[in-house]
Design a protein around this motif. Structure first.
Motif, PDB file in Angstrom:
ATOM      1  N   MET A  23      46.210  39.222  23.728  1.00  4.86           N
ATOM      2  CA  MET A  23      44.902  39.857  23.860  1.00  4.86           C
ATOM      3  C   MET A  23      43.849  38.795  24.135  1.00  4.86           C
ATOM      4  N   ASN A  24      42.967  39.091  25.092  1.00  4.03           N
ATOM      5  CA  ASN A  24      41.890  38.184  25.471  1.00  4.03           C
ATOM      6  C   ASN A  24      40.560  38.906  25.273  1.00  4.03           C
ATOM      7  N   SER A  25      39.627  38.280  24.557  1.00 10.48           N
ATOM      8  CA  SER A  25      38.370  38.950  24.218  1.00 10.48           C
ATOM      9  C   SER A  25      37.482  39.207  25.436  1.00 10.48           C
ATOM     10  N   VAL A  26      37.467  38.301  26.405  1.00  7.43           N
ATOM     11  CA  VAL A  26      36.669  38.507  27.628  1.00  7.43           C
ATOM     12  C   VAL A  26      37.184  39.733  28.380  1.00  7.43           C
ATOM     13  N   MET A  27      38.500  39.803  28.508  1.00  6.47           N
ATOM     14  CA  MET A  27      39.100  40.925  29.223  1.00  6.47           C
ATOM     15  C   MET A  27      38.918  42.233  28.449  1.00  6.47           C
ATOM     16  N   SER A  28      39.019  42.173  27.137  1.00  2.00           N
ATOM     17  CA  SER A  28      38.817  43.376  26.326  1.00  2.00           C
ATOM     18  C   SER A  28      37.385  43.880  26.452  1.00  2.00           C
ATOM     19  N   ALA A  29      36.415  42.984  26.520  1.00  3.56           N
ATOM     20  CA  ALA A  29      35.018  43.395  26.687  1.00  3.56           C
ATOM     21  C   ALA A  29      34.823  44.109  28.025  1.00  3.56           C
ATOM     22  N   GLU A  30      35.445  43.593  29.081  1.00  8.09           N
ATOM     23  CA  GLU A  30      35.356  44.245  30.393  1.00  8.09           C
ATOM     24  C   GLU A  30      36.063  45.600  30.375  1.00  8.09           C
ATOM     25  N   SER A  44      32.918  57.285  37.858  1.00 12.00           N
ATOM     26  CA  SER A  44      33.975  58.291  37.844  1.00 12.00           C
ATOM     27  C   SER A  44      35.248  57.698  37.248  1.00 12.00           C
ATOM     28  N   PHE A  45      36.134  58.577  36.822  1.00 11.78           N
ATOM     29  CA  PHE A  45      37.407  58.134  36.288  1.00 11.78           C
ATOM     30  C   PHE A  45      38.185  57.429  37.395  1.00 11.78           C
ATOM     31  N   GLY A  46      38.698  56.253  37.094  1.00 10.32           N
ATOM     32  CA  GLY A  46      39.480  55.511  38.083  1.00 10.32           C
ATOM     33  C   GLY A  46      39.190  54.027  37.999  1.00 10.32           C
ATOM     34  N   HIS A  47      39.331  53.389  39.136  1.00  5.96           N
ATOM     35  CA  HIS A  47      39.243  51.924  39.175  1.00  5.96           C
ATOM     36  C   HIS A  47      37.965  51.423  39.850  1.00  5.96           C
ATOM     37  N   ASN A  48      36.946  52.280  39.924  1.00  2.91           N
ATOM     38  CA  ASN A  48      35.675  51.849  40.521  1.00  2.91           C
ATOM     39  C   ASN A  48      35.160  50.605  39.810  1.00  2.91           C
ATOM     40  N   GLY A  49      34.736  49.615  40.575  1.00  8.04           N
ATOM     41  CA  GLY A  49      34.198  48.388  40.008  1.00  8.04           C
ATOM     42  C   GLY A  49      35.251  47.365  39.616  1.00  8.04           C
ATOM     43  N   PHE A  50      36.509  47.619  39.977  1.00  9.37           N
ATOM     44  CA  PHE A  50      37.594  46.710  39.595  1.00  9.37           C
ATOM     45  C   PHE A  50      37.368  45.295  40.137  1.00  9.37           C
ATOM     46  N   ASP A  51      36.910  45.179  41.369  1.00 12.31           N
ATOM     47  CA  ASP A  51      36.676  43.847  41.941  1.00 12.31           C
ATOM     48  C   ASP A  51      35.634  43.076  41.133  1.00 12.31           C
ATOM     49  N   GLY A  52      34.595  43.767  40.679  1.00 14.75           N
ATOM     50  CA  GLY A  52      33.578  43.122  39.851  1.00 14.75           C
ATOM     51  C   GLY A  52      34.134  42.677  38.508  1.00 14.75           C
ATOM     52  N   ARG A  53      34.947  43.532  37.887  1.00 17.25           N
ATOM     53  CA  ARG A  53      35.574  43.158  36.609  1.00 17.25           C
ATOM     54  C   ARG A  53      36.460  41.933  36.802  1.00 17.25           C
ATOM     55  N   SER A  54      37.235  41.948  37.873  1.00 17.58           N
ATOM     56  CA  SER A  54      38.130  40.817  38.156  1.00 17.58           C
ATOM     57  C   SER A  54      37.335  39.532  38.360  1.00 17.58           C
ATOM     58  N   SER A  55      36.244  39.612  39.105  1.00 17.27           N
ATOM     59  CA  SER A  55      35.418  38.424  39.368  1.00 17.27           C
ATOM     60  C   SER A  55      34.796  37.874  38.086  1.00 17.27           C
ATOM     61  N   ARG A  56      34.267  38.768  37.256  1.00 14.58           N
ATOM     62  CA  ARG A  56      33.647  38.321  36.000  1.00 14.58           C
ATOM     63  C   ARG A  56      34.688  37.683  35.087  1.00 14.58           C
ATOM     64  N   ILE A  57      35.878  38.274  35.011  1.00 19.69           N
ATOM     65  CA  ILE A  57      36.945  37.704  34.186  1.00 19.69           C
ATOM     66  C   ILE A  57      37.351  36.347  34.730  1.00 19.69           C
ATOM     67  N   SER A  58      37.527  36.245  36.034  1.00 19.79           N
ATOM     68  CA  SER A  58      37.931  34.982  36.648  1.00 19.79           C
ATOM     69  C   SER A  58      36.899  33.890  36.389  1.00 19.79           C
ATOM     70  N   SER A  59      35.622  34.230  36.528  1.00 24.81           N
ATOM     71  CA  SER A  59      34.557  33.250  36.274  1.00 24.81           C
ATOM     72  C   SER A  59      34.565  32.791  34.826  1.00 24.81           C
ATOM     73  N   ALA A  60      34.710  33.730  33.904  1.00 23.13           N
ATOM     74  CA  ALA A  60      34.668  33.401  32.481  1.00 23.13           C
ATOM     75  C   ALA A  60      35.883  32.587  32.041  1.00 23.13           C
ATOM     76  N   LEU A  61      37.029  32.819  32.686  1.00 27.94           N
ATOM     77  CA  LEU A  61      38.262  32.155  32.262  1.00 27.94           C
ATOM     78  C   LEU A  61      38.605  30.939  33.116  1.00 27.94           C
ATOM     79  N   GLY A  62      37.765  30.616  34.057  1.00 28.36           N
ATOM     80  CA  GLY A  62      38.031  29.461  34.905  1.00 28.36           C
ATOM     81  C   GLY A  62      39.090  29.727  35.964  1.00 28.36           C
ATOM     82  N   GLY A  63      39.206  30.980  36.369  1.00 26.15           N
ATOM     83  CA  GLY A  63      40.129  31.350  37.431  1.00 26.15           C
ATOM     84  C   GLY A  63      41.335  32.110  36.934  1.00 26.15           C
ATOM     85  N   ILE A  64      41.722  33.121  37.685  1.00 23.09           N
ATOM     86  CA  ILE A  64      42.944  33.872  37.434  1.00 23.09           C
ATOM     87  C   ILE A  64      43.659  34.042  38.765  1.00 23.09           C
ATOM     88  N   SER A  65      44.987  34.045  38.722  1.00 20.49           N
ATOM     89  CA  SER A  65      45.735  34.131  39.974  1.00 20.49           C
ATOM     90  C   SER A  65      46.201  35.545  40.294  1.00 20.49           C
TER      91      SER A  65
END
Length: 123
Positions: A23-30, A44-65
């Protein structure tokens, strides 16, 4: 309940010979923010905003692959949501993915219906 979702996901992964997710707290917050937005109908129900969540997580964690996401609504327990995800090939693929970290967020709407978001990542 988020810890129970992780317990069931990791139990399934263990049976498949896969390493457990941490479990990662940054990812859990998103994940929580997305579940809250779906529950309040800000999105709406679904994956709207997924790219933004991914970008914020990547920035906070120093990159994700790699990153993936499962969402669900209407399940009433951690076991039920994980069982439902495992019945779906796309959701099961995320659960079985080569991910190391995860974040889980759960929110209820005004009627008490639960919205689940689980984000998976490799860092």
């Amino acid at each position: 309940m988020a810890n129970d979702v992780l317990k069931y996901v990791n139990g399934y992964r263990r049976k498949k010979g896969l390493s457990p997710l941490v479990m990662n707290s940054v990812m859990s917050a998103e994940a929580l923010k997305h579940s809250q937005n779906m529950a309040s109908h800000r999105t709406s129900f679904g994956h709207n905003g997924f790219d933004g969540r991914s970008s914020r997580i990547s920035s906070a964690l120093g990159g994700i692959s790699e990153v993936g996401e499962n969402v669900s609504m209407g399940s009433t327990s951690a076991k039920e949501v994980v069982d439902n995800w495992l019945r779906s090939a796309v959701h099961r693929e995320n659960i079985e993915g080569h991910y190391r970290i995860t974040g889980i967020g759960i929110a209820a709407d005004k009627r008490g219906n639960l919205y689940f978001t689980q984000i998976f990542a490799m860092n």
